[in-house]
Design an enzyme around this catalytic site. Structure first.
Site: not given
Lengths: 331, 352
Positions: B252, B256, B265
């Site tokens: 990814r 999100h 992160y």
């Protein structure tokens, strides 16, 4: 009740459940039964006995132990054109299935704009007083009633156990049926043979009276009837068996309480936010000027259902119901 | 040795680039149809991010980079086969004929974002994680009980494999030999939780062994690899052999969702590297090398997709707001009477 003579058989409540399943599976080939131990064994209470022999193992299916999984699978079975009747083996074993119930069972029809139906039935033995181990004794109806998109019924008699289950199976919406296991084999009565449907949303006057209405469902109806007997010399007590919690027969409830002017609601489930609270709220909203005293609740307590040597202290007893009635009468 | 094979593609080879060799069973039209689907999904996703930034749709779950998994799967199916999408595959219905406006309305929170799953054999978007896996298992099993030869594909992420619903659905599907493909989009992140914190398993495909089903692990950026893996799972299912687990490995490299800030992160270098192996660009390179696609074709397909989205957002924005009746309308086929009273009361209070 029809005036024409209907052939009946004397059955225990659990036999009436079994009878309904046999009749409905024979009537509609899209009805299938699934759950834990429902096939080979015929259910731990024998509610599904003989179905596999009569209809084959494709219509009476033993599932892996997965309450959320097989309820979720039932959603998919509906999409494939089946009408699944799902057994939760015990009340408290149903808690894992609440995930599917809340997130999908009650929402999927809505999510399709009403274009797909989810005519599934969840039936489960519920309630205490049977000297069983922990988590075989709960009355979890509130969780289900509180979930939009599902209907909930709780029979108290063998005839209603058959008729409400038949209505649930034929209903276009998901219906949850709570069967009072305490009286599975002690509630006996005449049950119409063949097809027998009791419409959802219609209460039953179990006992006529003029001074106070006892409102109950499931196993508490018999407790209320015994309390009414004990009070016979003091007061004329009506017992209203709700039969359906959703849809609720609020007309019958209000008509009865308007006539008697007093009401006590009896439930096995813990008190806070239980269905008795909903009944009390409805009476406060719609019958305040008809009431001659407070609406009292006799309920289980807000504690985990106790181990069975203590359970009689927890279950609403005839004595507690009589006490509540006397307090309202003396108000 | 396990009785059920775990077939693993040579991921390194695929990542290095697919050689210009025509795959068996796919003619030029099929290869170009796959390309068109990839581009329609890509453009849907690109435009949705823009529409969100313009306040024209609500919070949106981005799927950039996962088009190969979605298109590869859909093209391995027949129209009678069912698709069970998670929110990451919100626009997969485009490939089954759902108008862009319907899916945009879903993200706009408008009730016309509802669709009839039966019309396109695409289940409703599943927002909770993995809870659609038992639905797909039940539907596939139910179709087999009716002696249909249709199959189902459930699509979910790596995080979903930690959920009970995935386990129960996979186990039920295997026990009942449901004709199902469990397609895992392993993009290695569940919002901020990396795969290593999600599972101690070396490979997600290893989980299939525990359910007694075969698994195939492929590069999720290679649309032909995904197509081939899903096709094999579908054949297995249609033959009455039960479910297959397909793990499509990708990464990814975008947030999100529009509300997510991955800078907290992610490893930026890794993200940049992953963006360099984009699934749409890789497939276009492959088709060019094969001589079936040129710049003009790419331009045309992209223009068509943009026009589809322009028309879609226009249609969505032109639609009148939902009537309050729709708050109550579809919860029940046969509603309890209090819902009608509630609607009457709502109208009374708001009438001027």
């Amino acid at each position: 009740m029809s005036a024409t003579a209907v052939a009946t058989r004397e059955l225990m409540l659990v036999e009436a459940v079994n009878d309904a399943l046999h009749v409905e599976l024979a009537r509609d080939p899209s009805v299938i039964v699934l759950g834990e131990d429902v096939g080979r064994l015929g259910g731990v209470f024998r509610a599904t006995a003989g179905l596999r022999e009569a209809f084959g193992e494709k219509r009476c299916i033993d599932t892996p132990l997965s309450e959320a999984g097989f309820l979720g699978a039932a959603v998919g079975l509906c999409m494939a054109g089946w009408r699944p009747v799902v057994e939760m083996q015990y009340d408290a074993f149903s808690y894992p299935c609440l995930d599917q119930l809340i997130t999908h069972v009650g929402r999927y029809r809505w999510r399709t704009g009403g274009r797909m139906g989810f005519p599934l039935v969840i039936r489960m033995p519920y309630g205490g007083g049977v000297r069983a181990p922990e988590l075989h004794d709960d009355s979890p109806e509130t969780y289900y009633v509180h979930t939009p998109g599902v209907k909930v019924a709780v029979p108290a008699t063998p005839a209603d156990a058959k008729g409400l289950l038949a209505a649930a199976i034929r209903d276009p919406d998901p219906v949850v049926l709570f069967e009072p296991k305490l009286v599975y084999r002690t509630a006996r009565g005449a049950v119409p043979e063949g097809e027998h449907v009791v419409e959802l949303g219609k209460a039953r006057r179990a006992r006529e009276g003029s001074d106070l209405t006892l409102v109950a469902w499931g196993a508490m109806v018999a407790v209320c009837e015994r309390a009414a007997d004990d009070l016979a010399a003091e007061a004329s007590v009506e017992v209203l068996d709700l039969r359906s919690l959703k849809p609720l027969d609020d007309e019958a409830l209000l008509a009865s309480v308007r006539r008697t002017g007093r009401c006590v609601v009896v439930q096995e489930a813990p008190r806070t936010c239980g269905f008795a609270s909903e009944i009390s709220a409805l009476l406060a909203e719609h019958a305040i000027l008809d009431l001659q005293g407070p609406v009292l609740r006799v309920t289980g307590y807000d504690v985990p259902y106790p181990y069975w040597q203590l359970e009689d202290w927890y279950m609403p007893s005839v004595e507690r119901v009589v006490d509540a009635v006397r307090r309202v009468l003396a108000f | 040795m396990s009785a059920v094979p775990v077939v693993e593609q040579d991921l390194e080879r695929v990542i290095a680039g697919r050689p210009a060799v025509r795959p068996a069973g796919l003619d030029d039209d099929a290869l170009l149809a796959l390309h068109r689907s990839l581009v329609r999904l890509r453009v849907y996703d690109e435009r949705s991010v823009v529409y969100h930034s313009q306040g024209r749709i609500g919070t949106y779950a981005i799927f950039r980079g996962h088009e190969a998994i979605q298109a590869g799967a859909v093209h391995a199916l027949e129209e009678r086969d069912w698709i069970f999408p998670s929110y990451r595959e919100s626009a997969i219905g485009l490939l089954r004929g759902l108008p862009a406006s319907t899916i945009l309305q879903w993200w706009r929170g408008h009730p016309s974002g509802w669709w009839n799953p039966e019309e396109v054999n695409v289940a409703s978007i599943c927002v909770p994680i993995a809870t659609h896996v038992p639905h797909a298992a039940g539907l596939a099993w139910g179709l087999a009980l009716k002696e249909s030869d249709a199959v189902a594909v459930a699509i979910f992420g790596d995080g979903a494999t930690s959920e009970g619903a995935f386990h129960e659905g996979a186990n039920l599907a295997a026990v009942f030999r449901a004709p199902l493909v469990l397609l895992c989009n392993n993009n290695q992140w569940a919002i901020s939780t990396p795969l290593r914190d999600q599972t101690a398993a070396e490979r997600l495909s290893d989980k299939a062994v525990g359910y007694g089903m075969p698994a195939i692990r492929v590069d999720g950026n290679d649309v032909l690899a995904v197509h081939d893996a899903v096709r094999r799972g579908v054949e297995h299912a249609r033959a009455g052999e039960g479910p297959t687990f397909v793990e499509a490995v990708t990464y990814r490299s975008f947030p999100h969702a529009t509300a997510d800030d991955p800078s907290i992160y992610v490893d930026r270098e890794r993200v940049e590297a992953e963006r360099g192996r984009d699934c749409v660009a890789a497939y276009e390179t492959y088709l060019r090398d094969l001589g079936v696609l040129d710049d003009e074709d790419v331009q045309t397909v992209r223009e068509e997709a943009l026009a589809e989205l322009r028309a879609g957002i226009q249609a969505a924005e032109d639609e009148a707001p939902g009537d309050p009746e729709l708050v109550f309308a579809h919860a029940y086929a046969d509603p309890p009477p209090d819902l009608a009273r509630d609607l009457e009361e709502l109208r009374r209070v708001h009438e001027r």
